[in-house]
Write a protein that holds these residues in place. Structure first.
Motif, mmCIF file in Angstrom:
data_model
loop_
_atom_site.group_PDB
_atom_site.id
_atom_site.type_symbol
_atom_site.label_atom_id
_atom_site.label_comp_id
_atom_site.label_asym_id
_atom_site.label_seq_id
_atom_site.Cartn_x
_atom_site.Cartn_y
_atom_site.Cartn_z
ATOM 1 N N SER A 1 0.817 -1.204 0.000
ATOM 2 C CA SER A 1 0.000 0.000 0.000
ATOM 3 C C SER A 1 0.853 1.258 0.000
ATOM 4 O O SER A 1 0.449 2.287 -0.498
ATOM 5 N N SER A 2 2.079 1.161 0.533
ATOM 6 C CA SER A 2 2.907 2.370 0.534
ATOM 7 C C SER A 2 3.393 2.697 -0.877
ATOM 8 O O SER A 2 3.654 3.853 -1.191
ATOM 9 N N CYS A 3 3.508 1.659 -1.724
ATOM 10 C CA CYS A 3 3.853 1.918 -3.118
ATOM 11 C C CYS A 3 2.755 2.761 -3.767
ATOM 12 O O CYS A 3 3.039 3.711 -4.494
ATOM 13 N N ILE A 4 1.519 2.403 -3.477
ATOM 14 C CA ILE A 4 0.404 3.159 -4.042
ATOM 15 C C ILE A 4 0.505 4.603 -3.572
ATOM 16 O O ILE A 4 0.391 5.542 -4.348
ATOM 17 N N TRP A 5 0.756 4.767 -2.293
ATOM 18 C CA TRP A 5 0.799 6.108 -1.741
ATOM 19 C C TRP A 5 1.884 6.932 -2.420
ATOM 20 O O TRP A 5 1.639 8.028 -2.898
ATOM 21 N N LEU A 6 3.082 6.360 -2.505
ATOM 22 C CA LEU A 6 4.203 7.108 -3.086
ATOM 23 C C LEU A 6 3.923 7.446 -4.542
ATOM 24 O O LEU A 6 4.084 8.585 -4.978
ATOM 25 N N LEU A 7 3.474 6.460 -5.294
ATOM 26 C CA LEU A 7 3.272 6.687 -6.720
ATOM 27 C C LEU A 7 2.097 7.621 -6.982
ATOM 28 O O LEU A 7 2.060 8.281 -8.010
ATOM 29 N N GLU A 8 1.169 7.670 -6.056
ATOM 30 C CA GLU A 8 0.057 8.592 -6.276
ATOM 31 C C GLU A 8 0.387 9.996 -5.787
ATOM 32 O O GLU A 8 -0.408 10.904 -5.943
ATOM 33 N N ASN A 9 1.540 10.161 -5.161
ATOM 34 C CA ASN A 9 1.957 11.490 -4.726
ATOM 35 C C ASN A 9 3.181 11.970 -5.481
ATOM 36 O O ASN A 9 3.974 12.751 -4.966
ATOM 37 N N GLY B 1 -0.709 14.421 -12.011
ATOM 38 C CA GLY B 1 -1.331 13.437 -11.145
ATOM 39 C C GLY B 1 -0.963 12.038 -11.576
ATOM 40 O O GLY B 1 -0.479 11.812 -12.682
ATOM 41 N N SER B 2 -1.161 11.104 -10.687
ATOM 42 C CA SER B 2 -0.838 9.721 -11.025
ATOM 43 C C SER B 2 -1.847 8.808 -10.345
ATOM 44 O O SER B 2 -2.431 9.162 -9.316
ATOM 45 N N PHE B 3 -2.015 7.665 -10.916
ATOM 46 C CA PHE B 3 -3.092 6.774 -10.514
ATOM 47 C C PHE B 3 -2.598 5.340 -10.615
ATOM 48 O O PHE B 3 -2.050 4.947 -11.629
ATOM 49 N N ILE C 1 0.138 8.101 -15.412
ATOM 50 C CA ILE C 1 0.674 9.399 -15.013
ATOM 51 C C ILE C 1 0.275 10.460 -16.026
ATOM 52 O O ILE C 1 0.403 10.256 -17.236
ATOM 53 N N THR C 2 -0.219 11.568 -15.533
ATOM 54 C CA THR C 2 -0.535 12.705 -16.388
ATOM 55 C C THR C 2 0.479 13.799 -16.093
ATOM 56 O O THR C 2 0.729 14.096 -14.930
ATOM 57 N N PHE C 3 1.066 14.327 -17.134
ATOM 58 C CA PHE C 3 2.113 15.326 -16.909
ATOM 59 C C PHE C 3 2.125 16.368 -18.021
ATOM 60 O O PHE C 3 1.582 16.141 -19.105
ATOM 61 N N ARG C 4 2.734 17.531 -17.716
ATOM 62 C CA ARG C 4 2.895 18.586 -18.722
ATOM 63 C C ARG C 4 4.132 18.278 -19.544
ATOM 64 O O ARG C 4 5.245 18.397 -19.036
ATOM 65 N N ASP C 5 3.957 17.913 -20.806
ATOM 66 C CA ASP C 5 5.119 17.455 -21.569
ATOM 67 C C ASP C 5 6.021 18.609 -21.999
ATOM 68 O O ASP C 5 7.126 18.393 -22.476
ATOM 69 N N SER C 6 5.552 19.862 -21.811
ATOM 70 C CA SER C 6 6.441 20.981 -22.138
ATOM 71 C C SER C 6 7.442 21.208 -21.002
ATOM 72 O O SER C 6 8.519 21.738 -21.212
ATOM 73 N N GLN D 1 -9.127 15.357 -11.940
ATOM 74 C CA GLN D 1 -8.892 15.205 -13.367
ATOM 75 C C GLN D 1 -8.438 13.790 -13.713
ATOM 76 O O GLN D 1 -8.880 13.201 -14.686
ATOM 77 N N ILE D 2 -7.563 13.263 -12.862
ATOM 78 C CA ILE D 2 -7.077 11.916 -13.125
ATOM 79 C C ILE D 2 -8.229 10.935 -13.093
ATOM 80 O O ILE D 2 -8.348 10.071 -13.937
ATOM 81 N N ILE D 3 -9.087 11.118 -12.099
ATOM 82 C CA ILE D 3 -10.175 10.159 -11.960
ATOM 83 C C ILE D 3 -11.072 10.213 -13.182
ATOM 84 O O ILE D 3 -11.478 9.188 -13.703
ATOM 85 N N THR D 4 -11.331 11.413 -13.688
ATOM 86 C CA THR D 4 -12.187 11.445 -14.867
ATOM 87 C C THR D 4 -11.482 10.814 -16.059
ATOM 88 O O THR D 4 -12.107 10.114 -16.845
ATOM 89 N N ASN D 5 -10.194 11.029 -16.149
ATOM 90 C CA ASN D 5 -9.469 10.382 -17.245
ATOM 91 C C ASN D 5 -9.580 8.875 -17.141
ATOM 92 O O ASN D 5 -9.762 8.181 -18.115
#
Lengths: 736, 62
Positions: A38-46, A56-58, A68-73, B53-57
């Protein structure tokens, strides 16, 4: 980290990896095998707290994936991966992710079908209520007919949507002239549906639409349960993810570009850096190759190659960069051939799985016959009852339980073995391991440690130059003794070795800076008589035909050798070694008879020896190090390599044993007997179940819906029994 | 007694509603992972808008 992930800057690869990229925001999905708690989830989601450019990450825990969603610029994919690397969640980047998406889609489809079938089942059941109640006949015939029509409408999605998998599977295998399990089920479904529709529209009755929907509902649940348990059993053995997926190709003016493996052509010039895998069989153009073929052989001792030499796919370079010319495209490469297991192992003999497949085949035909016969019998009196019995027989006598036994028992066993340090290639190996009656050991690196040996110089002190010469020569050899000597001489620069030769069971020779260096056995080097060696191996050295002294190498037999040999009592035990018989006295402490020991065996001799044993009808378990005995490992009934580093992989073998588990080989072998017993008990269970169910169904005492409930229950019983039995017995055998 | 047909019609309508809700839930991926959401509620919510936003994605069907 350097440019290890530089290929992620290639737009073509980027395009393949990114799930979404628009307006400066990208989304990517990584498979991260390291996710385990569960700590892996926590770290990767933060992750966003580590880098503000990450939006953000899920985490999907079951599938060990992170989105993972990120600003590619602001942050490139490469930087993102490097960030993950720094927190030690190293993503496995693989470009063939289609299978996984397929899996997800099929899982969703199955769930939707279960939903629809359950919906239809519940509602049709309510509408059929009057049929089952005493005095139901007195209900208004208009109502009864309306109920029938509604049931028909509700059954339509069941017959035309929920059952499509069964039809398709039956149809596809029929076209290949195979009768599979789904054929009787499809026939049962179609018969029930047609007969019930006929009854409803002629007003003869309300048919068995409730049974039909229930049948589908329970069978689909059975399938879902199976796929869930399979998922937890399945190994992620995507061999291709071991390869780097992008290759550095050198253009005409030596400019570097990153291409995908599949785009690699013959005669392309590629660059392979330190610790990179060689993607295809190639010729060295520039640089000195020091290649670790452990991925291929299980031996982590590197091989030295120079210009114009051929290097094979799967080797890992350590040292300076290499420039290579591709000789064979990846699809034809040596490694791929090795991996195509079935071509690799054209072993004779029937495995149990194949026998069961054959039996299931006949089973289906027999069931079809029984169903038709009992249908005809009942058809003489009552057509409706005939269809009812026909369907019940077809449904209840499903050989699913039969088909599930082996995958689940052996799957659990593979898992238990894996947890305990023995990694098997597939389930078939368990059965073969059970059958062995002869055990053949390789010596160096197998029953002795290759890494922990210590070499001690006896003789006049070596000058710095002399040490370098000896080291340069011994470094070229992969023989554990040479490696030990080379390691004992420090990490100085190496000189170029010319006219290098290695003579099995004799020694090595090479010219370094004009000096002829010979290292090896007494006779080869021309040294003095063997000193009182005790428990040591002696490696003599001469420079320009002048005897200089010897290295005394302490043979470090693996712990557990005694217990292993004792555990294999009753088996025919042999030892093959490339070394000469100087070690004989020591080995006699472990082996009872001199006849078991075979010295001066070249790799070809070892292979020949195994072949002879095979021809005399022996089933051989070969335990080796995977390098000098790859051929022998292959032709043995079961070949197991000892790996000091468990991540090293040898396609030549059937199993990889962690070196610290060496003392337990016989435990593993003994456990296969229990596994086979579990399989037999489970077969008996499945068979009994079928006989009892069939007899009730033929007598017309079993409704199709009860049959449909029983069928998944039988599968679940078998799965539960095998998994439970394996975990219980493995605990008895002191397996974790 | 004929009225029972109308009642059945209504009950089926309700049932279909639930079926559609279930199908929507499956298609939107809510059944893909049933372990991590249970753990996720245990962590402090600090991510603000980005997490929405992530959740909606995530819930968009592929």
């Amino acid at each position: 980290m350097g440019s290890r992930y530089a290929y992620l800057d290639n737009p073509e690869i980027l395009e393949k990896l990114l799930l979404f990229s628009d307006g400066g925001i990208s989304k990517v999905k990584f498979l991260i095998p390291a996710i385990h708690c569960s700590s892996c989830i926590w770290l990767l989601e933060n992750l966003s707290t580590l880098n503000s450019s990450i939006l953000g990450s899920f985490v999907n825990f079951v599938r060990k994936e992170v989105h993972i969603t990120f600003r590619d610029s602001e942050i490139s994919l490469r930087q993102l991966v490097e960030l993950l690397h720094t927190i030690h969640y190293i993503p496995e980047i693989s470009l063939n992710k289609e299978n996984k998406d397929d899996y997800q889609k099929s899982n969703r489809r199955l769930l939707m079908k279960i939903g629809v079938a359950g919906f239809a089942f519940g509602n049709i059941m309510l509408l059929s209520f009057p049929d089952y109640l005493p005095g139901g006949e007195q209900i208004d015939s208009f109502l009864i007919r309306t109920f029938g029509y509604i049931a028909f409408v509700l059954a339509l999605p069941v017959a035309f949507y929920c059952s499509t998998d069964f039809y398709l599977s039956a149809f596809k295998s029929l076209r290949k002239k195979i009768i599979n399990i789904d054929l009787p089920i499809s026939l049962g479904i179609i018969a029930l549906f047609l007969e019930s529709s006929w009854e409803i529209f002629t007003g003869a009755g309300n048919g068995y639409m409730d049974s039909l929907a229930g049948l589908l509902f329970f069978m689909l649940i059975g399938r879902w349960y199976q796929s869930k348990s399979y998922q937890s059993l399945s190994f992620d053995r995507d061999y291709r993810s071991f390869f780097p997926i992008a290759v550095t190709r050198l253009g005409k003016d030596n400019e570097e570009e990153y291409v995908q493996i599949k785009d690699l052509k013959k005669n392309d010039v590629i660059l392979v850096r330190n610790k990179e895998l060689i993607p295809a069989d190639s010729i060295i153009i520039e640089g000195e190759a020091n290649i670790d073929y452990s991925f291929v052989t299980g031996e982590s001792v590197p091989v030295l190659k120079t210009k114009d030499a051929l290097v094979y796919a799967g080797g890992r370079q350590s040292g300076a960069s290499l420039v290579l010319r591709v000789e064979k495209e990846v699809a034809q490469s040596y490694l791929t051939q090795l991996w195509n297991e079935d071509r690799l192992h054209s072993r004779s003999g029937k495995t149990m799985q194949r026998v069961i497949d054959r039996v299931s085949h006949y089973f289906t035909i027999i069931i079809l016959t029984i169903a038709t016969l009992s249908g005809v019998y009942w058809g003489l009196t009552d057509i409706g009852k005939a269809v009812y019995v026909f369907s019940s027989v077809l449904i209840v006598a499903c050989p699913c339980a039969l088909a599930l036994t082996i995958p689940f028992t052996f799957g659990s066993v593979i898992r238990v073995f894996g947890r305990n340090g023995l990694y098997l290639k597939n389930a078939e190996v368990i059965e073969r391991l059970y059958n062995i009656d002869t055990v053949v050991f390789d010596k160096t690196g197998t029953i002795t440690h290759s890494r922990t040996m210590k070499a001690e110089w006896k003789g006049a002190d070596l000058s710095v130059d002399e040490a370098r010469w000896i080291r340069s020569v011994t470094r070229s050899s992969t023989h554990p003794s040479s490696v030990t000597v080379a390691e004992s001489l420090g990490n100085t620069a190496n000189s170029k070795v010319e006219n290098y030769v290695e003579i099995t069971a004799q020694g090595i020779e090479g010219m370094v800076e004009g000096k002829r260096i010979r290292v090896g056995a007494k006779g080869f080097v021309g040294g003095v008589a063997d000193p009182d060696a005790g428990l040591t191996t002696v490696v003599h050295v001469s420079i320009d035909n002048q005897y200089r002294g010897y290295f005394s190498i302490e043979n470090d037999y693996r712990e557990g050798l005694k217990s292993t040999l004792a555990g294999f009592e009753g088996f025919d035990i042999h030892l093959l070694t490339g070394d000469n018989d100087s070690e004989k006295a020591n080995l006699m402490q472990y082996f009872s008879s001199e006849k078991q020991l075979h010295f001066r065996q070249s790799p070809e001799d070892k292979l020949e020896y195994i072949n002879q044993l095979n021809q005399s009808g022996k089933k051989v378990l070969m335990i080796g190090d995977g390098l000098n005995d790859a051929g022998a490992l292959l032709s043995a009934h079961v070949g197991i390599t000892i790996a000091d580093d468990i991540y090293h992989f040898s396609p030549a073998c059937d199993g990889i044993l962690k070196s610290d588990q060496f003392g337990r080989i016989c435990d593993f072998q003994k456990y296969t007997r229990k596994a086979l017993r579990i399989v037999y008990i489970s077969y008996t269970l499945a068979f009994l179940y079928n006989v009892v169910g069939l007899s009730f169904a033929v007598m017309g005492l079993l409704s199709p819906v009860v049959a449909a409930v029983l069928m998944p229950i039988s599968s679940i019983t078998v799965v539960a029994f095998t998994t439970l039995a394996v975990s219980l017995t493995s605990r008895q055998n002191r397996f974790r | 007694m004929q009225v029972i047909v109308i009642l059945i019609g209504f009950s089926l309508l309700v049932a279909v509603g639930f079926l559609v809700a279930f199908l929507w839930a499956v298609r939107s991926g809510q059944y893909d992972d049933d372990i991590s959401p249970g753990m996720r509620i245990l962590y402090d919510e600090k991510k603000g808008e980005s997490s929405n936003q992530i959740i909606t994605n995530q819930t968009k069907p592929n």
